[in-house]
Design a protein around this motif. Structure first.
Motif, PDB file in Angstrom:
ATOM      1  N   SER B 405       0.742  -1.187   0.068  1.00  0.00           N
ATOM      2  CA  SER B 405       0.086   0.063  -0.014  1.00  0.00           C
ATOM      3  C   SER B 405       0.797   1.073  -0.045  1.00  0.00           C
ATOM      4  O   SER B 405       1.873   1.262   0.388  1.00  0.00           O
ATOM      5  CB  SER B 405      -0.911  -0.090   1.051  1.00  0.00           C
ATOM      6  N   ASN B 406       0.301   2.342  -0.218  1.00  0.00           N
ATOM      7  CA  ASN B 406       0.860   3.473  -0.292  1.00  0.00           C
ATOM      8  C   ASN B 406       1.665   4.199   1.035  1.00  0.00           C
ATOM      9  O   ASN B 406       2.817   4.236   1.014  1.00  0.00           O
ATOM     10  CB  ASN B 406      -0.257   4.740  -0.414  1.00  0.00           C
ATOM     11  N   THR B 407       0.829   3.733   2.176  1.00  0.00           N
ATOM     12  CA  THR B 407       1.485   4.315   3.379  1.00  0.00           C
ATOM     13  C   THR B 407       2.533   3.429   3.721  1.00  0.00           C
ATOM     14  O   THR B 407       3.566   4.008   4.199  1.00  0.00           O
ATOM     15  CB  THR B 407       0.293   3.781   4.562  1.00  0.00           C
ATOM     16  N   ALA B 408       2.369   2.135   3.623  1.00  0.00           N
ATOM     17  CA  ALA B 408       3.640   1.411   3.979  1.00  0.00           C
ATOM     18  C   ALA B 408       4.846   1.705   3.325  1.00  0.00           C
ATOM     19  O   ALA B 408       5.924   1.755   3.787  1.00  0.00           O
ATOM     20  CB  ALA B 408       3.371  -0.252   3.803  1.00  0.00           C
ATOM     21  N   VAL B 409       4.799   1.810   1.905  1.00  0.00           N
ATOM     22  CA  VAL B 409       5.983   2.127   1.280  1.00  0.00           C
ATOM     23  C   VAL B 409       6.675   3.725   1.526  1.00  0.00           C
ATOM     24  O   VAL B 409       7.712   3.781   1.671  1.00  0.00           O
ATOM     25  CB  VAL B 409       5.662   2.150  -0.399  1.00  0.00           C
ATOM     26  N   ILE B 410       5.466   4.622   1.790  1.00  0.00           N
ATOM     27  CA  ILE B 410       6.025   5.945   2.096  1.00  0.00           C
ATOM     28  C   ILE B 410       6.722   5.711   3.495  1.00  0.00           C
ATOM     29  O   ILE B 410       7.830   6.289   3.598  1.00  0.00           O
ATOM     30  CB  ILE B 410       4.782   6.749   2.169  1.00  0.00           C
ATOM     31  N   LYS B 411       6.135   5.104   4.463  1.00  0.00           N
ATOM     32  CA  LYS B 411       6.838   4.988   5.850  1.00  0.00           C
ATOM     33  C   LYS B 411       8.321   4.140   5.473  1.00  0.00           C
ATOM     34  O   LYS B 411       9.164   4.797   6.137  1.00  0.00           O
ATOM     35  CB  LYS B 411       6.007   3.868   6.577  1.00  0.00           C
TER      36      LYS B 411
END
Lengths: 117, 591
Positions: B405-411
């Motif tokens: 997901s976006n959030t995981a990758v951004i994190k």
């Protein structure tokens, strides 16, 4: 664009022409074009339609030593002859294998790979 | 079988017609023959035979009408075949020894329906022999002429070759006249075409010099000294040449082993069994770097053996180790706490536990991590990877089964992005522009290689905006294939951003990208080594010519698959290049 030079039928060298192959240590080998054409790389570089400079001088400068070039040309003549032989004739492959000396074998393999032989 | 009426109605021969017209039937001929007992002219002899047999048959208990029917059928068959030399000879009962001899000779490939018979070459003598030995009735007991055994006569009893008498079934079989034998299928002649293709190394291809050399190497593998001393660089080239045709096997791979080797790269080890792979570990104990492509046969056993046999290993790259189970991976990581490179492609079994073990043991040293096409990859995986912050330079988590997901990758990028030089997020179809804006833009500033293929949710504006704002120095390679939404804006900004540094560009699939933007490639990206413009429909000969001319010094490969407008006309206009251009459709013929 003017189509006065159609791409399909470019002029290929006459197979009975003689072409020159020069090894890196200065040996020069003359052979018929049809024999030289057995190697894809040499064929492409001597091919006038390919736009390479070698095509005009009909000379190919190999990066291999003389012994290796000699063996390759030997193989190319073998191939040129037996590719067109009738269906019933046996191709003496083992004979050709026997004529590969062990000392140059690995160098020869790399050269053959490069030449797409 | 017997009694079957031959239902074939074909044109009958002139002879048959003639006889029918003349009203010469079986009975008339038989009567004549019986009284005269003299040789009659050819055709009617056949008739006479039939007639006689018929008369003979009349005395038999069963099957007379049946045999007559068969006779009729045979007759048609017979006369039709009179002119055909190869015709299977009809089988009729013959009461004659010499005829039987011919019969014995001619008995091959016949229908089971017909009995042995012989279209005698000599019709004159034929009739004279009739009546000498009338065939005994079916079912009667006779003594065999050969072995003197008693046997019962059947439809298929054959007369003995020499002298009067009949043969029992076994003797008849010995002669080769087994009427029960199924007809042998005619042997097919091997066509000349099949003979031509001699199978030596590859079917249907003249053996190449490379394959000849490999074969000689294999036969002389024990004489390795005789090959001379070739440097490590050449060894790699040799292994590439041998791997091309999958010729590497347990014998000739020894050529590459050496106690002093510190690095080993084999491009196709499909043919190496697990045992051979274990041996690999034993024979190369000083390896620090190992790369094996197509290593499907690596098993748990192999990995366990490597735990001890390759103590110095710090770099491991495997393509296809799908058999290795989690416990084996864990054990391997525990035994190698100093790994700095771990790149695997294709493993459905590598799970979170393995990753945790890896990070636990090698977190201080691991700089390059690749988990490509790892089936179990998920957001959970990205957590522990974040722990590698500070040294992670290479991260490849492309082609997962399920997108992160976006959030995981951004994190993750927030934590570990600042050291990255190589990032591959291809195939995470759930990622959007947000990843670029909030993940890459603020946190990643040292990148050289960016791979963002197959991310369909990226938009043209988003990507353009990203490149226009990014503070990263020019990228060396950009791969963004299969993103059909991206187009001219993205390309323009990309070239503005990275043009000077670009050596490898792949925008395969950017179908709408315009000619102007494409034209900029030539002016802005002069250092290109390789470019893939597949399916960018606006590419044409002018653009190609400009690219080839301006990128002369370095360009080695151009791919234009699916670019219909490219015809290759730049050659005639004098552009000479050593670049290999592939994908040009056949030039249209001019009229």
């Amino acid at each position: 664009m003017n189509e006065d030079h159609p791409m399909n039928d470019y002029v290929e060298g006459d197979p009975e022409d003689w072409v020159r192959i020069i090894s890196v240590d200065g040996f020069t080998f003359l052979c018929k074009r049809k024999v030289a054409n057995m190697s894809e790389t040499i064929k492409n570089s001597l091919d006038e339609a390919g736009g390479f400079s070698e095509a005009g001088t009909r000379t190919y400068k190999s990066q291999e030593r003389g012994i290796v070039v000699q063996k390759m040309i030997e193989y190319m003549s073998f191939k040129a002859h037996y590719s067109n032989v009738g269906p019933k004739e046996e191709i003496p492959v083992n004979e050709m294998m026997d004529r590969l000396p062990l000392e140059i074998l690995l160098e020869l393999m790399l050269a053959a790979d490069y030449q797409e032989l | 079988m017997s009694g079957r009426r031959n239902n074939v109605r074909g044109p009958t021969s002139a002879l048959t017609d003639f006889l029918r017209e003349q009203n010469i039937t079986a009975t008339t001929v038989a009567a004549r023959a019986a009284t005269q007992n003299q040789p009659v002219a050819g055709p009617s002899t056949a008739q006479a035979n039939h007639a006689f047999d018929n008369a003979d048959n009349a005395q038999e208990a069963r099957g007379s009408s049946r045999s007559r029917r068969r006779r009729t059928a045979n007759r048609d068959y017979d006369s039709d075949d009179l002119d055909d030399p190869e015709a299977p000879v009809t089988k009729k009962r013959k009461a004659n020894s010499s005829v039987a001899k011919d019969k014995a000779k001619k008995l091959t490939k016949k229908d089971d329906d017909h009995e042995d018979e012989d279209e005698d070459n000599d019709p004159y003598t034929l009739l004279s022999k009739m009546g000498a030995n009338p065939r005994p009735a079916n079912g009667s007991i006779e003594k065999c002429a050969e072995c003197d055994k008693e046997f019962s006569v059947s439809q298929y009893t054959i007369a003995a070759a020499n002298g009067p008498g009949y043969l029992c079934h076994s003797c008849a079989k010995k002669l080769g006249n087994d009427p029960f034998k199924k007809p042998t299928a005619p042997r097919k002649r091997t066509k000349a075409a099949d003979k031509r293709n001699i199978v030596y190394f590859e079917e249907r291809r003249f053996p190449t010099l490379v394959s000849l050399c490999i074969n000689v190497v294999s036969t002389h593998i024990d004489d390795i000294e005789a090959f001379g001393d070739i440097g490590a660089l050449n060894m790699e080239a040799i292994s590439k040449a041998m791997s091309k045709k999958r010729s590497l096997n347990s014998e000739n791979v020894n050529l590459f082993y050496g106690a002093g080797n510190t690095s080993l790269t084999l491009y196709d080890v499909t043919k190496l069994s697990p045992a051979a792979l274990i041996t690999l570990g034993h024979l190369n104990p000083n390896l620090t770097s190992l790369r094996l492509d197509f290593c499907g046969l690596i098993s748990d056993e192999v990995i366990n053996s490597w735990c001890t046999s390759l103590p110095n290993l710090v770099q491991l790259e495997l393509l296809g180790p799908f058999l290795v189970r989690a416990p084996a991976w864990v054990a391997f990581f525990r035994s190698h706490p100093q790994l700095n490179t771990f790149l695997i492609t294709q493993s459905p079994r590598f799970n979170l536990e393995c990753l945790d073990a890896l990070i636990d043991s090698s977190s201080k040293t691991l700089t390059r991590l690749g988990l490509r096409e790892v089936g179990l990859l998920s957001d959970d995986f990205l957590e522990p990877i974040g722990l590698l912050s500070g040294h992670l330079t290479y991260l490849d988590i492309s082609e997962p089964s399920i997108s992160c997901s976006n959030t995981a990758v951004i994190k993750l990028l927030k934590k570990a992005g600042f050291t990255l030089t190589h990032l591959n997020l291809s195939g995470h179809i759930g990622l959007t522009d947000e990843v670029l804006q909030c993940g890459l833009l603020p946190h990643v500033n040292t990148l050289d290689h960016l791979m963002l293929s197959n991310l369909p949710l990226l938009t043209d504006e988003g990507v353009a905006r990203f490149f226009s704002q990014w503070s990263n120095p020019p990228l060396t390679s950009v791969e963004s294939s299969r993103n059909p939404a991206l187009s001219s804006k993205s390309l323009t900004e990309l070239l503005n951003h990275s043009g000077e540094g670009l050596q490898y560009l792949n925008i395969n699939g950017w179908k709408d990208v315009g000619a102007t933007a494409l034209g900029n490639i030539a002016t802005q990206a002069r250092n290109l080594r390789s470019i893939d413009l597949g399916w960018c429909r606006q590419v044409d000969d002018f653009i190609m010519k400009s690219i080839l001319d301006s990128c002369k010094s370095w360009l080695a490969e151009v791919k234009v698959w699916g670019c219909n407008k490219v015809e290759g006309k730049w050659v005639t206009s004098g552009t000479r290049t050593k670049a290999k251009v592939s994908g040009i459709e056949r030039a249209r013929t001019s009229f």
